[in-house]
Design a protein around this motif. Structure first.
Motif, mmCIF file in Angstrom:
data_model
loop_
_atom_site.group_PDB
_atom_site.id
_atom_site.type_symbol
_atom_site.label_atom_id
_atom_site.label_comp_id
_atom_site.label_asym_id
_atom_site.label_seq_id
_atom_site.Cartn_x
_atom_site.Cartn_y
_atom_site.Cartn_z
ATOM 1 N N ALA A 85 0.821 -1.216 0.000
ATOM 2 C CA ALA A 85 0.000 0.000 0.000
ATOM 3 C C ALA A 85 0.857 1.270 0.000
ATOM 4 O O ALA A 85 0.318 2.371 0.090
ATOM 5 C CB ALA A 85 -0.933 -0.002 1.205
ATOM 6 N N LYS A 86 2.191 1.101 -0.058
ATOM 7 C CA LYS A 86 3.147 2.215 -0.089
ATOM 8 C C LYS A 86 3.079 3.084 1.167
ATOM 9 O O LYS A 86 3.311 4.279 1.131
ATOM 10 C CB LYS A 86 2.928 3.074 -1.335
ATOM 11 C CG LYS A 86 3.135 2.298 -2.631
ATOM 12 C CD LYS A 86 3.016 3.185 -3.858
ATOM 13 C CE LYS A 86 3.277 2.378 -5.132
ATOM 14 N NZ LYS A 86 3.187 3.200 -6.358
ATOM 15 N N GLN A 87 2.758 2.419 2.303
ATOM 16 C CA GLN A 87 2.759 3.121 3.581
ATOM 17 C C GLN A 87 4.150 3.151 4.202
ATOM 18 O O GLN A 87 4.413 3.919 5.125
ATOM 19 C CB GLN A 87 1.778 2.435 4.544
ATOM 20 C CG GLN A 87 0.340 2.499 4.080
ATOM 21 C CD GLN A 87 -0.576 1.616 4.915
ATOM 22 O OE1 GLN A 87 -0.125 0.852 5.777
ATOM 23 N NE2 GLN A 87 -1.875 1.711 4.660
ATOM 24 N N ILE A 88 5.038 2.290 3.701
ATOM 25 C CA ILE A 88 6.427 2.249 4.168
ATOM 26 C C ILE A 88 7.344 2.188 2.949
ATOM 27 O O ILE A 88 6.934 1.791 1.864
ATOM 28 C CB ILE A 88 6.680 1.034 5.089
ATOM 29 C CG1 ILE A 88 6.317 -0.280 4.377
ATOM 30 C CG2 ILE A 88 5.910 1.168 6.396
ATOM 31 C CD1 ILE A 88 6.584 -1.524 5.213
ATOM 32 N N ASP A 89 8.588 2.612 3.158
ATOM 33 C CA ASP A 89 9.572 2.634 2.067
ATOM 34 C C ASP A 89 10.441 1.387 2.039
ATOM 35 O O ASP A 89 10.951 0.995 0.995
ATOM 36 C CB ASP A 89 10.482 3.868 2.211
ATOM 37 C CG ASP A 89 9.707 5.166 2.238
ATOM 38 O OD1 ASP A 89 8.909 5.392 1.312
ATOM 39 O OD2 ASP A 89 9.885 5.952 3.198
ATOM 40 N N VAL A 90 10.652 0.788 3.223
ATOM 41 C CA VAL A 90 11.520 -0.380 3.361
ATOM 42 C C VAL A 90 10.808 -1.413 4.225
ATOM 43 O O VAL A 90 10.205 -1.061 5.240
ATOM 44 C CB VAL A 90 12.872 -0.015 4.015
ATOM 45 C CG1 VAL A 90 13.781 -1.238 4.117
ATOM 46 C CG2 VAL A 90 13.570 1.102 3.249
ATOM 47 N N ALA A 91 10.861 -2.671 3.829
ATOM 48 C CA ALA A 91 10.271 -3.748 4.627
ATOM 49 C C ALA A 91 11.334 -4.804 4.901
ATOM 50 O O ALA A 91 12.053 -5.227 4.003
ATOM 51 C CB ALA A 91 9.085 -4.375 3.904
ATOM 52 N N THR A 92 11.431 -5.229 6.166
ATOM 53 C CA THR A 92 12.435 -6.220 6.542
ATOM 54 C C THR A 92 12.003 -6.907 7.825
ATOM 55 O O THR A 92 11.123 -6.433 8.537
ATOM 56 C CB THR A 92 13.810 -5.548 6.724
ATOM 57 O OG1 THR A 92 14.806 -6.531 7.001
ATOM 58 C CG2 THR A 92 13.798 -4.540 7.868
ATOM 59 N N ARG A 93 12.557 -8.012 8.132
ATOM 60 C CA ARG A 93 12.397 -8.742 9.396
ATOM 61 C C ARG A 93 10.994 -8.591 10.027
ATOM 62 O O ARG A 93 10.811 -7.757 10.892
ATOM 63 C CB ARG A 93 13.463 -8.289 10.389
ATOM 64 C CG ARG A 93 14.843 -8.664 9.977
ATOM 65 C CD ARG A 93 15.886 -8.715 11.037
ATOM 66 N NE ARG A 93 15.761 -7.896 12.187
ATOM 67 C CZ ARG A 93 16.800 -7.514 12.931
ATOM 68 N NH1 ARG A 93 18.034 -7.841 12.578
ATOM 69 N NH2 ARG A 93 16.622 -6.796 14.007
ATOM 70 N N THR A 94 10.001 -9.415 9.624
ATOM 71 C CA THR A 94 10.227 -10.586 8.798
ATOM 72 C C THR A 94 9.161 -10.589 7.720
ATOM 73 O O THR A 94 7.974 -10.473 8.019
ATOM 74 C CB THR A 94 10.133 -11.868 9.633
ATOM 75 O OG1 THR A 94 11.051 -11.811 10.689
ATOM 76 C CG2 THR A 94 10.393 -13.107 8.801
ATOM 77 N N LEU A 95 9.566 -10.748 6.472
ATOM 78 C CA LEU A 95 8.628 -10.791 5.361
ATOM 79 C C LEU A 95 7.958 -12.155 5.297
ATOM 80 O O LEU A 95 8.573 -13.171 5.583
ATOM 81 C CB LEU A 95 9.361 -10.515 4.048
ATOM 82 C CG LEU A 95 10.155 -9.203 3.973
ATOM 83 C CD1 LEU A 95 10.913 -9.129 2.656
ATOM 84 C CD2 LEU A 95 9.238 -8.015 4.125
ATOM 85 N N PRO A 96 6.666 -12.211 4.909
ATOM 86 C CA PRO A 96 5.986 -13.506 4.820
ATOM 87 C C PRO A 96 6.584 -14.361 3.707
ATOM 88 O O PRO A 96 7.013 -13.842 2.673
ATOM 89 C CB PRO A 96 4.532 -13.117 4.515
ATOM 90 C CG PRO A 96 4.614 -11.754 3.925
ATOM 91 C CD PRO A 96 5.781 -11.086 4.569
ATOM 92 N N PRO A 97 6.629 -15.669 3.895
ATOM 93 C CA PRO A 97 7.244 -16.557 2.905
ATOM 94 C C PRO A 97 6.677 -16.397 1.495
ATOM 95 O O PRO A 97 7.419 -16.436 0.512
ATOM 96 C CB PRO A 97 6.963 -17.949 3.462
ATOM 97 C CG PRO A 97 6.858 -17.747 4.933
ATOM 98 C CD PRO A 97 6.206 -16.411 5.097
ATOM 99 N N ASP A 98 5.343 -16.223 1.382
ATOM 100 C CA ASP A 98 4.767 -16.116 0.038
ATOM 101 C C ASP A 98 5.229 -14.849 -0.670
ATOM 102 O O ASP A 98 5.330 -14.812 -1.903
ATOM 103 C CB ASP A 98 3.239 -16.185 0.093
ATOM 104 C CG ASP A 98 2.622 -15.045 0.884
ATOM 105 O OD1 ASP A 98 3.320 -14.429 1.707
ATOM 106 O OD2 ASP A 98 1.422 -14.777 0.678
ATOM 107 N N MET A 99 5.544 -13.795 0.081
ATOM 108 C CA MET A 99 6.074 -12.569 -0.520
ATOM 109 C C MET A 99 7.531 -12.757 -0.923
ATOM 110 O O MET A 99 7.949 -12.378 -2.013
ATOM 111 C CB MET A 99 5.949 -11.406 0.467
ATOM 112 C CG MET A 99 6.497 -10.085 -0.047
ATOM 113 S SD MET A 99 6.318 -8.768 1.184
ATOM 114 C CE MET A 99 7.120 -7.391 0.345
ATOM 115 N N VAL A 100 8.311 -13.385 -0.031
ATOM 116 C CA VAL A 100 9.733 -13.605 -0.313
ATOM 117 C C VAL A 100 9.917 -14.492 -1.544
ATOM 118 O O VAL A 100 10.780 -14.227 -2.391
ATOM 119 C CB VAL A 100 10.440 -14.236 0.910
ATOM 120 C CG1 VAL A 100 11.869 -14.643 0.557
ATOM 121 C CG2 VAL A 100 10.450 -13.254 2.076
#
Length: 513
Positions: A237-252
């Motif tokens: 939804a572009k509410q954040i610029d960076v996503a890390t720890r921990t991404l869901p497996p289906d996204m990774v």
């Protein structure tokens, strides 16, 4: 005419180039980082977890730190640090000049002594005091602080460089209790300007910072999410610029470095996940034969494929790949799932089946619930065990395993520093931070023996033996090893330095492109 045409071309190129460059306002725009990390405490004496230390890395300083990908600590709040004896029992650091706390008071060697002394004195159940088990006393004189160790410990500099070594203002923190409130008094590259527990931490560059870094980075906001699904939704939804720890497996599993709309950073990690057992007499898993039976029932490949979509690697070792001492001791002892061998061990133990036990996991951390359900199914194969699964909020989860209220629990372990020692005493030594109740004199002796070697390559044999003993005693079962993934919008750079096997979380590495 030629001159005029040239000037016109240069003017057009200049305008186009100017439009491609970010304005100064854009450069100072806050970078929003999303994570599922949980912060236990804002006081370094009261937290020993990845989420809290990720914040400490940025708002506090330690005497030493690690450069990206580094394997040896380098000076940060210190000018220099060295062992002063060949026996590795006296470690001395000289402070860097001009470091000031938010109050304006200059940091002194007395602040360093105070910080280490209070960690040991407070000795919080969920704090890092166990890391300083070899520390006997600390003395301060002028700009010099000296650590006196009870036994040789070549790994002590590594521990100094962790969140446990965070230096606090002695005039602002109580000596014998944890500091309360939502503010910190540190000298790191960032100042914590506001903090809402479980929601958000606002960080602004510390203009007074003096240390190992050349730059203190851009303004950053850390947004905390209760689970990976919400983190993923916020990023999409572009509410954040960076996503890390921990991404869901289906996204990774769907991330692609060639995606033009985002940046994907993938790096080796020393993060592992283990299934821990309460080995105390009042636990259903006290008998080693029962724990060995459980080891015959775990199918790591199935977990990695079905729960994590192939985004983690099955692990058969206490120590992950990439570190000295890595083996496949659990594969050697329990090469494949076998209900028949588990049943034989339970018959030998003389226990009635199904053996009932409790199993806890942390809510919101990756695929913890899905993993727990899959493990329950595996461990109940053949009707040998009956597993009562329960999810806990992070703080309650820590306290529950620390006080022995569960028989088994699954927890991820982010290496404190790039050395096999961080997987030794902390996980399988007597009085380990995982509070399994496990104690093996031979394992403790090997851990202590390994600390005599400044050349860490020489500890390989000790840790191989430790892992053989652990596979025999089964105070834990290794499950998998993770690769670090960081995903960001296309105009953020530096994500490749955010995390690595050193255990640091470098928000200052992030920048607008």
């Amino acid at each position: 005419m030629r001159i005029l045409v040239t000037l016109l071309v240069l003017a057009i190129v200049g305008i186009g180039g100017w439009q491609l460059l970010p304005s100064q306002g854009d450069k100072n725009k806050t970078i929003i980082v999303g994570t599922t990390d949980a912060v236990t405490s804002l006081d370094p004496a009261g937290a020993y977890d990845a989420g809290s230390w990720a914040l400490f890395n940025n708002v506090f300083q330690s005497l030493l730190t690690f450069e990206p990908g580094g394997v040896q600590p380098v000076p940060d709040a210190a000018q220099k640090c060295d062992f002063t004896d060949t026996g590795l029992r006296t470690y001395r650091c000289v402070l860097r000049d001009g470091i000031t706390f938010p109050s304006g008071r200059a940091m002194t060697a007395e602040d360093v002594k105070f910080s280490f002394d209070r960690v040991k004195k407070i000795n919080s159940d969920v704090g890092p005091s166990s890391l300083f088990s070899t520390l006997s006393s600390v003395t301060a004189s002028g700009d010099t602080v000296t650590f006196h160790l009870a036994s040789p410990d070549a790994t002590f500099p590594f521990k100094v460089a962790t969140g446990a070594g965070s230096i606090v203002d002695k005039d602002d923190y109580p000596a014998d209790s944890l500091r309360t409130g939502t503010s910190v008094a540190g000298t790191g590259p960032y100042r914590l300007t506001s903090y809402i527990p479980g929601k958000r931490a606002d960080l602004r560059p510390n203009g007074s910072y003096k240390g190992a870094l050349d730059s203190t980075g851009r303004p950053v906001t850390l947004d905390y999410y209760k689970d990976s699904a919400r983190l993923s939704s916020a990023y999409k939804a572009k509410q954040i610029d960076v996503a890390t720890r921990t991404l869901p497996p289906d996204m990774v599993s769907k991330l692609s470095p060639s995606d033009p709309d985002q940046r994907v950073s993938e790096s080796d990690s020393a993060e592992t996940r283990n299934l821990y057992f309460n080995t105390r007499k009042n636990s259903a898993l006290h008998d080693v034969l029962v724990r060995r039976a459980l080891a015959w029932l775990v199918n790591r490949e199935e977990l990695a494929a079905s729960v994590y979509d192939g985004t983690v690697e099955p692990l058969y070792s206490l120590i992950p790949t990439g570190l000295t001492g890595h083996t496949t001791s659990f594969f050697d002892s329990y090469p494949s799932q076998s209900v028949a061998k588990a049943k034989a061990l339970l018959e030998q133990a003389g226990v009635s089946t199904p053996v009932e036990f409790t199993f806890g996991y942390g809510i919101g951390h990756g695929a913890g619930a899905e993993e727990a359900a899959a493990l329950k199914k595996q461990l109940e194969a053949g009707g040998l065990f009956k597993v009562d699964v329960k999810g806990y909020e992070w703080t309650d989860f820590q306290k529950s395993w620390a006080t022995g209220k569960m028989d088994a629990w699954a927890v991820g372990w982010v290496a404190d520093y790039p050395d096999p020692d961080t997987f030794g005493a902390s996980l399988v030594g007597s009085d380990s931070t995982m509070s399994t109740g496990y104690s093996n004199h031979a394992v403790d002796s090997l851990i202590n023996d390994s600390r005599r070697y400044a050349d860490r390559g020489r500890v390989d044999a000790d840790f191989r033996t430790i892992q053989t003993d652990v596979a025999t005693d089964v105070p834990l079962i290794p499950l998998w090893q993770r690769t670090d993934y960081v995903v960001s919008v296309e105009d953020i750079g530096g994500t490749q330095y955010l995390t690595d096997s050193t255990g640091l979380f470098r928000l200052w590495s992030l920048d607008w492109i």
